[in-house]
Enzyme design. Structure first.
Site, short mmCIF file in Angstrom:
data_model
loop_
_atom_site.label_atom_id
_atom_site.label_comp_id
_atom_site.label_asym_id
_atom_site.label_seq_id
_atom_site.Cartn_x
_atom_site.Cartn_y
_atom_site.Cartn_z
CB ILE A 12 -0.95 -0.02 1.21
CG1 ILE A 12 -1.95 -1.18 1.07
CG2 ILE A 12 -1.70 1.30 1.34
CD1 ILE A 12 -2.86 -1.38 2.28
CB ALA A 63 5.53 1.27 9.11
CB ALA A 64 1.28 -2.16 10.16
CE1 TYR A 166 -2.64 -5.94 11.02
CE2 TYR A 166 -4.73 -6.88 10.28
CZ TYR A 166 -3.72 -5.94 10.15
OH TYR A 166 -3.80 -4.99 9.18
#
Length: 335
Positions: A12, A63-64, A166
């Site tokens: 993404i 960011a993940a 998550y």
């Protein structure tokens, strides 16, 4: 505007970078993978983040660690990457006086989507039981009368109910961003992405999305393996539409009051089943027909589809890529 884009080398993030640059913004990428002109580093490293924030006007935080994961051994990585990383970033933004944030959120914070009972109206679906799933009873039932529930679109005012690690980590990110905006007088938007797909979608990992798993199987000449009965309802949104939502959210922050925080669903507005996805990709790839397996994962939810009218109404955003067009393009992507 000069924008720090964390996770800008990812699926993404790459699309967001292209969209921001095309709109005339200056983009600085921070990622743990190299990008030309970017900063290589970990968002959990205060020194790296402080350096990346120099001269920045706003942050777009992509960011993940993503995906359902393998098992609870993944929990420390999810919490470290997603929550500690966000906390380090927000603390550094407070010190640097950077007051605008667009956060990559997720529809997983809702758990199951919206459900209605014919007798009792809007009800919350209880967690699905292993015994029911093993018996092939996949649809949630009313906790009061036991009748099968009717799924609908979930809006941003729905109660959150994260059902895996998550999901919990993504909800914590939102709470951190909201606390930061109040404490620092900043303005933040969380974009709750629904099922994002498109060119560049990661493949062949335990953390890949279902669209990537199906396409990988077809590339090997194998049938896509569809869990449960394939009737799980989702909203599949193209990555280019997600990128344009980030652009719209970023533009909106200039006019927000100090302490502002708001969440927006990002979805295509089209509801399709996981079976529809498998069939569309199989047809586009000329591959074997999907195989409906009846297998299940306890952490999966049955139905979750977006009501994204708030984003359309308040930020003037609209998706441009229809399901059939996007799946045909995705099937041909070289990555």
């Amino acid at each position: 505007m000069k924008v720090l884009l964390t996770g800008g080398a990812g699926f993404i993030g790459t699309a967001v970078a292209r969209t921001l640059l095309a709109a005339g913004h200056e983009v600085r990428v921070l990622d743990n993978r190299p990008v030309p002109g970017g900063i290589v580093g970990d968002v959990r490293d205060p020194a790296v983040v402080a350096d990346a924030l120099r001269g920045v006007d706003a942050v777009c935080h992509q960011a993940a660690k993503v995906g359902l994961g393998v098992d609870l051994d993944d929990a420390p990585d999810y919490v470290g990457c997603n929550d500690l990383g966000t906390a380090v970033l927000l603390a550094a933004m407070a010190r640097a006086g950077v007051g605008r944030l667009v956060l990559a959120g997720s529809m997983v914070v809702y758990g199951e989507g919206r459900y209605d009972c014919a007798e009792h109206g809007r009800v919350g679906a209880p967690p699905r039981r292993y015994a029911d799933l093993e018996a092939g009873c996949f649809e949630p039932c009313c906790p009061r009368c036991g009748a099968e529930l009717k799924p609908g679109l979930v809006d941003e005012d729905a109660a959150t109910d994260p059902r895996n690690v998550y999901a919990a980590s993504k909800l914590v990110q939102e709470h951190l961003a909201s606390a930061w905006s109040r404490a620092c007088g900043g303005a933040a938007v969380a974009l709750r992405y629904h099922n994002v797909y498109g060119p560049g979608l990661p493949r062949d990992t335990p953390y890949a999305g279902v669209a990537a798993l199906f396409r990988s199987a077809l590339a090997r000449g194998e049938s896509p393996r569809v869990f449960e009965d394939g009737a799980q309802r989702r909203d599949f949104v193209h990555v280019s539409d997600v990128a344009s939502a980030n652009l719209a959210a970023l533009a909106s922050l200039d006019s927000r009051e100090p302490g502002f925080f708001r969440a927006y669903n990002v979805g295509s507005g089209e509801t399709h089943t996981v079976g529809d996805l498998a069939e569309a990709l199989a047809a586009a790839c000329g591959g074997p027909e999907p195989e409906v397996t009846g297998e299940f994962r306890l952490g999966d939810v049955r139905h979750i589809t977006a009501d994204s009218r708030r984003l359309r109404r308040e930020l003037g955003w609209a998706p441009k890529v229809a399901f059939a067009q996007g799946m045909a393009e995705f099937s041909r992507a070289a990555d």
